[in-house]
Design an enzyme around this catalytic site. Structure first.
Site, PDB file in Angstrom:
ATOM      1  N   ASP A 174      84.766 -62.913 -15.626  1.00  9.71           N
ATOM      2  CA  ASP A 174      83.956 -62.632 -16.829  1.00  9.71           C
ATOM      3  C   ASP A 174      82.964 -61.495 -16.571  1.00  9.71           C
ATOM      4  OD1 ASP A 174      85.285 -64.902 -17.721  1.00  9.71           O
ATOM      5  OD2 ASP A 174      83.558 -66.222 -17.451  1.00  9.71           O
ATOM      6  N   GLN A 184      80.885 -62.348 -10.195  1.00 10.55           N
ATOM      7  CA  GLN A 184      80.946 -63.047 -11.482  1.00 10.55           C
ATOM      8  C   GLN A 184      79.798 -62.587 -12.373  1.00 10.55           C
ATOM      9  OE1 GLN A 184      81.221 -67.318 -11.209  1.00 10.55           O
ATOM     10  NE2 GLN A 184      81.042 -67.623 -13.416  1.00 10.55           N
ATOM     11  N   ASP A 185      80.139 -62.215 -13.623  1.00 11.35           N
ATOM     12  CA  ASP A 185      79.133 -61.825 -14.632  1.00 11.35           C
ATOM     13  C   ASP A 185      78.361 -60.558 -14.230  1.00 11.35           C
ATOM     14  OD1 ASP A 185      79.998 -64.075 -15.879  1.00 11.35           O
ATOM     15  OD2 ASP A 185      78.052 -65.063 -15.983  1.00 11.35           O
ATOM     16  N   ARG A 213      88.981 -63.755 -21.856  1.00  9.76           N
ATOM     17  CA  ARG A 213      89.105 -65.131 -22.330  1.00  9.76           C
ATOM     18  C   ARG A 213      87.960 -65.414 -23.304  1.00  9.76           C
ATOM     19  NH1 ARG A 213      87.111 -69.471 -17.746  1.00  9.76           N
ATOM     20  NH2 ARG A 213      85.247 -68.379 -17.008  1.00  9.76           N
ATOM     21  N   GLN A 243      77.291 -67.056 -11.153  1.00 11.20           N
ATOM     22  CA  GLN A 243      76.868 -65.996 -12.063  1.00 11.20           C
ATOM     23  C   GLN A 243      75.714 -65.194 -11.455  1.00 11.20           C
ATOM     24  OE1 GLN A 243      77.251 -69.297 -12.707  1.00 11.20           O
ATOM     25  NE2 GLN A 243      77.545 -69.667 -14.908  1.00 11.20           N
TER      26      GLN A 243
END
Length: 532
Positions: free
Chosen positions: A369, A347-348, A437, A325
């Site tokens: 994500d 990521q993130d 998700r 992240q």
């Protein structure tokens, strides 16, 4: 059957899920606090803390009960803040220090949101609506959850930093959300079907700033020394020392790559950053969870002050795909606008943490994500570029974090494009890509009139790590999308997934309804669709 189906979906997508029942006259006169508490999601903490708070008269109606609930919640929030302050991390434990720093900031923000809510309830803020209060209470609950998640990020024992009072505090905020939710008007807003507009919270002067090619900034930032400062944060610090926070403070950031982390503090309102374009003005850093930061504190840019605006800037986290992240921008700015900005990470990438936000004509890059958080946020005319992940990974575009059915939050992606980036395109068949998700139990995301390229899985949506978590309580919807992967024929068959066929239902996820309703509908400004 179609009509019944649409009615069902419409009810599911209301801004609150339950309504506290109407009392009889005898109950109105009784002022029985236990009766009131029995109508909330968490009756026991409601009864305990209201009975142990001696400063409140017995409620005679729903408005009285709301005030009592928020006041009692504030008392517990102040207690929780004291417990976080009392915690002393071990001298060499950087992880404990990082989590504590986040939690202090988040608890301060929670108290601010509860104060705003109380001011609105008491009439101190005459322009405040019940919808505003629902937004601020939603943010307060998100803050407490973010504090907990930081402990998980860095493997720090929750009870060491997140106080024992946090669970009861979360439940009291949830009860307050339920009570306020019952007071929200349930009538549909008038939603224009077209219209070229700009969000109503943006003043006429700000609209001109967004459109203007020649702006007189308050300060200029330039790496070559031709401005007032060489770093963006130095200019932001000056903005924070202003006597008046009610006027717009414009900072022009000249072209260049600014390697720094920036913070626009909780009381630093009405800041505007204007760059020379997403290719030319870049703010970049490389903090990550694997580098010892929480997801929250990994952000290259952290924005908390009200009514923040950015134009023509790229926010980048250069940690890379191996660092986990790593946030490029984290925004908890209420009534924020990002116009023609870029967000780059893996990521993130983009943490739309909380409050109400709007993104127009932006570019967002990432893998897992990479649009996540619990804001009420609308993306319009944006391009979402999916990058190449690590071997064995799948791409997931959104992870929405709504963890209470009363929170008026969700991600709406409208009139945009989902495409493979240049690095993914040659190997696109080797990786699966999903629209979203469920990060939290009531996760809510919709795609409307958006181009879905062939990289998107025919199933559309992914479970959380292969489990059946939240599949019945989430709300995922698709409305009139187009492109190679727009067909819903092979989509997941979860109870929470909906192929939206009704314009009335889809309109609940437009700027007019999801973010603020009629008060956000001006008549002039840069192109902006208030409705579908």
């Amino acid at each position: 059957m179609e009509l019944l189906h649409d009615i069902k979906i419409s009810l599911l997508s209301l801004l609150f899920c339950l309504v506290i029942p109407v009392m009889s006259n005898s109950q109105l006169d009784s002022g029985d606090i236990n009766w009131w508490c029995d109508q909330t999601p968490h009756p026991e903490p409601c009864k305990y803390f209201t009975s142990h708070s001696h400063n409140h008269p017995l409620p005679q109606n729903r408005f009285d009960f709301r005030k009592i609930m928020v006041q009692v919640t504030m008392e517990r929030a102040l207690m929780a803040q004291k417990q976080v302050l009392r915690f002393r991390p071990k001298r060499n434990n950087k992880r404990q220090k990082a989590v504590r720093a986040d939690c202090l900031k988040l608890h301060d923000n929670t108290i601010l949101q509860l104060n705003r809510s109380l001011d609105g309830i008491a009439g101190v803020n005459q322009t405040c609506s019940d919808f505003d209060i629902q937004t601020w209470l939603s943010t307060a609950l998100t803050n407490i959850e973010t504090c907990r998640l930081g402990s998980r990020d860095l493997n720090v024992l929750d009870t060491m930093i997140t106080p024992a009072t946090s669970t009861n505090l979360s439940r009291l905020i949830s009860d307050s959300l339920a009570v306020n939710g019952a007071l929200l008007g349930s009538e549909d807003e008038d939603v224009p079907s077209g219209g070229e507009e700009f969000p109503g919270w943006v003043s006429t002067k700000d609209r001109k700033l967004l459109q203007s090619s020649s702006i007189r900034p308050n300060l200029v930032v330039a790496k070559d020394g031709s401005g007032h400062f060489r770093t963006v944060q130095a200019a932001i610090n000056v903005a924070a020392r202003r006597r008046s926070m009610s006027t717009r403070f414009v900072i022009y950031v000249k072209r260049g790559v600014y390697v720094e982390n920036i913070e626009v503090g909780i009381n630093n309102n009405n800041v505007m950053l204007i760059g020379d374009g997403i290719r030319y003005t870049i703010i970049s850093s490389s903090r990550s969870v694997r580098g010892g930061y929480t997801t929250y504190s990994s952000a290259t840019a952290g924005i908390d002050g009200l009514r923040f605006i950015a134009r023509g800037i790229t926010f980048r986290n250069g940690a890379g795909p191996y660092k986990g992240q790593a946030v490029a921008l984290r925004s908890a700015s209420d009534l924020a606008v990002f116009y023609r900005c870029g967000f780059e990470g893996y990521q993130d990438t983009l943490f739309v943490h909380s409050q109400r936000q709007f993104f127009r004509e932006c570019y967002i890059y990432g893998t897992i994500d990479f649009i996540f958080g619990n804001a009420a946020v609308v993306f319009q005319s944006c391009i979402i570029y999916v990058r190449r992940p690590l071997r064995g990974q799948a791409n997931v575009i959104t992870a929405q974090g709504r963890n209470d059915p009363y929170q008026n939050t969700g991600i709406s992606i409208q009139n945009s494009r989902v495409m493979a980036s240049a690095e993914l395109r040659p190997v696109v068949r080797a990786f699966k890509t999903y629209l979203g998700r469920p990060w939290q139990q009531y996760s809510r995301t919709v795609y409307m009139k958006t181009y879905l390229d062939s990289l998107v899985s025919p199933f559309g949506w992914s479970t959380w790590d292969g489990s059946d978590y939240a599949l019945n309580t989430l709300y995922y919807g698709e409305y009139k999308n187009f492109g190679p992967r727009a067909s819903t024929r092979y989509r997941v068959r979860w109870k929470g997934f909906h192929v939206i066929t009704s314009a009335a239902v889809a309109s609940r996820f437009t700027v007019n309804s999801l973010i603020a309703g009629k008060s956000w509908l001006p008549s002039t400004g840069i192109p902006f669709a208030s409705g579908l």
